[in-house]
Design a protein around this motif. Structure first.
Motif, mmCIF file in Angstrom:
data_model
loop_
_atom_site.group_PDB
_atom_site.id
_atom_site.type_symbol
_atom_site.label_atom_id
_atom_site.label_comp_id
_atom_site.label_asym_id
_atom_site.label_seq_id
_atom_site.Cartn_x
_atom_site.Cartn_y
_atom_site.Cartn_z
ATOM 1 N N GLY A 29 0.823 -1.204 0.000
ATOM 2 C CA GLY A 29 0.000 0.000 0.000
ATOM 3 C C GLY A 29 0.853 1.247 0.000
ATOM 4 N N LEU A 30 0.466 2.215 -0.812
ATOM 5 C CA LEU A 30 1.259 3.425 -0.988
ATOM 6 C C LEU A 30 1.458 4.192 0.310
ATOM 7 C CD1 LEU A 30 -0.359 4.478 -4.333
ATOM 8 C CD2 LEU A 30 2.036 3.885 -4.008
ATOM 9 N N GLY A 31 0.440 4.286 1.111
ATOM 10 C CA GLY A 31 0.558 5.057 2.337
ATOM 11 C C GLY A 31 1.430 4.397 3.384
ATOM 12 N N ARG A 32 1.616 3.069 3.264
ATOM 13 C CA ARG A 32 2.377 2.358 4.289
ATOM 14 C C ARG A 32 3.860 2.291 3.957
ATOM 15 N NH1 ARG A 32 -0.883 -2.988 5.870
ATOM 16 N NH2 ARG A 32 -0.945 -3.286 3.636
ATOM 17 N N ILE A 33 4.266 2.825 2.822
ATOM 18 C CA ILE A 33 5.680 2.806 2.483
ATOM 19 C C ILE A 33 6.431 3.709 3.448
ATOM 20 C CG2 ILE A 33 7.380 3.416 0.724
ATOM 21 C CD1 ILE A 33 5.287 2.654 -1.358
ATOM 22 N N GLY A 34 7.434 3.170 4.102
ATOM 23 C CA GLY A 34 8.126 3.916 5.147
ATOM 24 C C GLY A 34 9.256 4.783 4.648
ATOM 25 N N PHE A 35 9.169 5.285 3.466
ATOM 26 C CA PHE A 35 10.226 6.125 2.927
ATOM 27 C C PHE A 35 9.757 7.580 2.896
ATOM 28 C CE2 PHE A 35 11.002 1.861 1.544
ATOM 29 C CZ PHE A 35 12.360 1.702 1.741
ATOM 30 N N GLY A 36 10.567 8.470 2.352
ATOM 31 C CA GLY A 36 10.298 9.896 2.395
ATOM 32 C C GLY A 36 8.885 10.268 1.994
ATOM 33 N N GLY A 37 8.253 11.113 2.798
ATOM 34 C CA GLY A 37 6.920 11.606 2.481
ATOM 35 C C GLY A 37 5.794 10.861 3.145
ATOM 36 N N ALA A 38 6.078 9.740 3.829
ATOM 37 C CA ALA A 38 5.020 8.939 4.448
ATOM 38 C C ALA A 38 4.518 9.594 5.724
ATOM 39 C CB ALA A 38 5.533 7.526 4.751
ATOM 40 N N ALA A 39 3.202 9.503 5.955
ATOM 41 C CA ALA A 39 2.593 10.054 7.162
ATOM 42 C C ALA A 39 1.360 9.233 7.505
ATOM 43 C CB ALA A 39 2.217 11.519 6.956
ATOM 44 N N GLN A 40 1.004 9.198 8.793
ATOM 45 C CA GLN A 40 -0.184 8.487 9.251
ATOM 46 C C GLN A 40 -1.069 9.438 10.028
ATOM 47 O OE1 GLN A 40 0.498 4.898 11.477
ATOM 48 N NE2 GLN A 40 -1.669 4.586 11.923
ATOM 49 N N ASN A 41 -2.386 9.259 9.858
ATOM 50 C CA ASN A 41 -3.376 10.069 10.559
ATOM 51 C C ASN A 41 -4.540 9.142 10.904
ATOM 52 O OD1 ASN A 41 -5.676 11.707 11.088
ATOM 53 N ND2 ASN A 41 -4.739 13.423 10.024
ATOM 54 N N GLY A 42 -4.587 8.656 12.141
ATOM 55 C CA GLY A 42 -5.604 7.680 12.515
ATOM 56 C C GLY A 42 -5.453 6.419 11.681
ATOM 57 N N ALA A 43 -6.540 5.968 11.073
ATOM 58 C CA ALA A 43 -6.484 4.781 10.219
ATOM 59 C C ALA A 43 -5.884 5.078 8.850
ATOM 60 C CB ALA A 43 -7.890 4.207 10.050
ATOM 61 N N TRP A 44 -5.726 6.350 8.522
ATOM 62 C CA TRP A 44 -5.323 6.754 7.183
ATOM 63 C C TRP A 44 -3.816 6.918 7.053
ATOM 64 C CZ3 TRP A 44 -9.244 6.561 3.813
ATOM 65 C CH2 TRP A 44 -10.546 6.684 4.310
ATOM 66 N N HIS A 45 -3.297 6.463 5.913
ATOM 67 C CA HIS A 45 -1.874 6.595 5.593
ATOM 68 C C HIS A 45 -1.738 7.345 4.268
ATOM 69 C CE1 HIS A 45 -0.564 3.381 8.487
ATOM 70 N NE2 HIS A 45 -1.845 3.073 8.354
ATOM 71 N N THR A 46 -0.667 8.103 4.127
ATOM 72 C CA THR A 46 -0.402 8.791 2.863
ATOM 73 C C THR A 46 1.096 8.858 2.613
ATOM 74 O OG1 THR A 46 -0.893 10.750 1.525
ATOM 75 C CG2 THR A 46 -0.258 11.139 3.818
ATOM 76 N N ASN A 47 1.462 9.200 1.410
ATOM 77 C CA ASN A 47 2.858 9.485 1.073
ATOM 78 C C ASN A 47 2.845 10.647 0.094
ATOM 79 O OD1 ASN A 47 5.544 9.475 -0.029
ATOM 80 N ND2 ASN A 47 5.794 7.495 0.961
ATOM 81 N N LEU A 48 3.374 11.776 0.514
ATOM 82 C CA LEU A 48 3.309 12.992 -0.289
ATOM 83 C C LEU A 48 4.199 12.946 -1.518
ATOM 84 C CD1 LEU A 48 3.201 15.664 2.558
ATOM 85 C CD2 LEU A 48 1.300 14.668 1.292
#
Length: 202
Positions: A29-48
């Motif tokens: 999943g894109l939001g769960r990638i732990g590299f630059g730009g990743a962030a978590q907000n509650g259940a939601w994950h993103t990568n800028l």
């Protein structure tokens, strides 16, 4: 011969670990990638970094793997939820209420995807809820995601995850914020995003 055998075994283990870890990252999943730009907000994950020149090879591979037409963060920012707010994996045999308020964006949608990253086939041919389809009450909205049989008892709008009770497979929700306000990219972890609450399971 023993040394050669050990070297071959070590190479095979290293290859398996390398390929396996890369696949886990790309398929996770894109939001769960732990590299630059990743962030978590509650259940939601993103990568800028999604959709930008700053995206590393893992992010680019994940975008290709999931078939996402990724736009730059000035056009769209993507959040993905694989769990509800309690941390339990989203399952197609359970019903969830998604609730929230106004989001800092021109337009938004939330789409359900199966474990294969494709839309979940359903008799209603309905796959998402959006800013202009949900019911608003006192500047807040809610809708239900779950097996098609839950539609009649659902709270608010309804997005089916299959019929006949669902098969209990994992699924995810993707929140797209189109033309987001500057605060979204500045601090995605601080936004007030929709909650995802489990109601019941079959």
């Amino acid at each position: 011969m023993k040394l050669a055998g050990k070297l071959i075994a070590a190479l095979l283990v290293a290859l398996a670990l390398g390929v396996g870890s890369a696949w886990w990252i790309v398929d996770g999943g894109l939001g769960r990638i732990g590299f630059g730009g990743a962030a978590q907000n509650g259940a939601w994950h993103t990568n800028l970094a999604i959709g930008s020149p700053a995206a590393d090879p893992y992010i680019r591979a994940a975008v290709a793997r999931q078939g996402l037409l990724a736009l730059s963060k000035s056009e769209t920012i993507y959040f993905t939820a694989f769990t509800d707010d309690s941390g339990a994996a989203l399952k197609t045999n359970c019903a969830y209420v998604v609730s929230g308020g106004k989001l800092p964006t021109r337009w938004w949608s939330i789409t359900a995807y199966g474990a294969d990253h494709y839309l979940i086939p359903n008799k209603a041919d309905k796959y998402s809820a959006a800013m202009n389809t949900v019911t608003w009450t006192n500047e807040r909205f809610l809708f239900t995601v779950g097996p098609g049989e839950e539609a009649e008892s659902a709270k608010g709008d309804f997005v089916p995850t299959g019929y006949e009770g669902g098969d209990g497979a994992s699924f995810s929700l993707t929140l797209r914020l189109y033309n987001p306000g500057p605060e979204v990219a500045a601090a995605p972890q601080d936004l007030t995003l929709p909650t995802v609450t489990k109601e019941r399971c079959r």
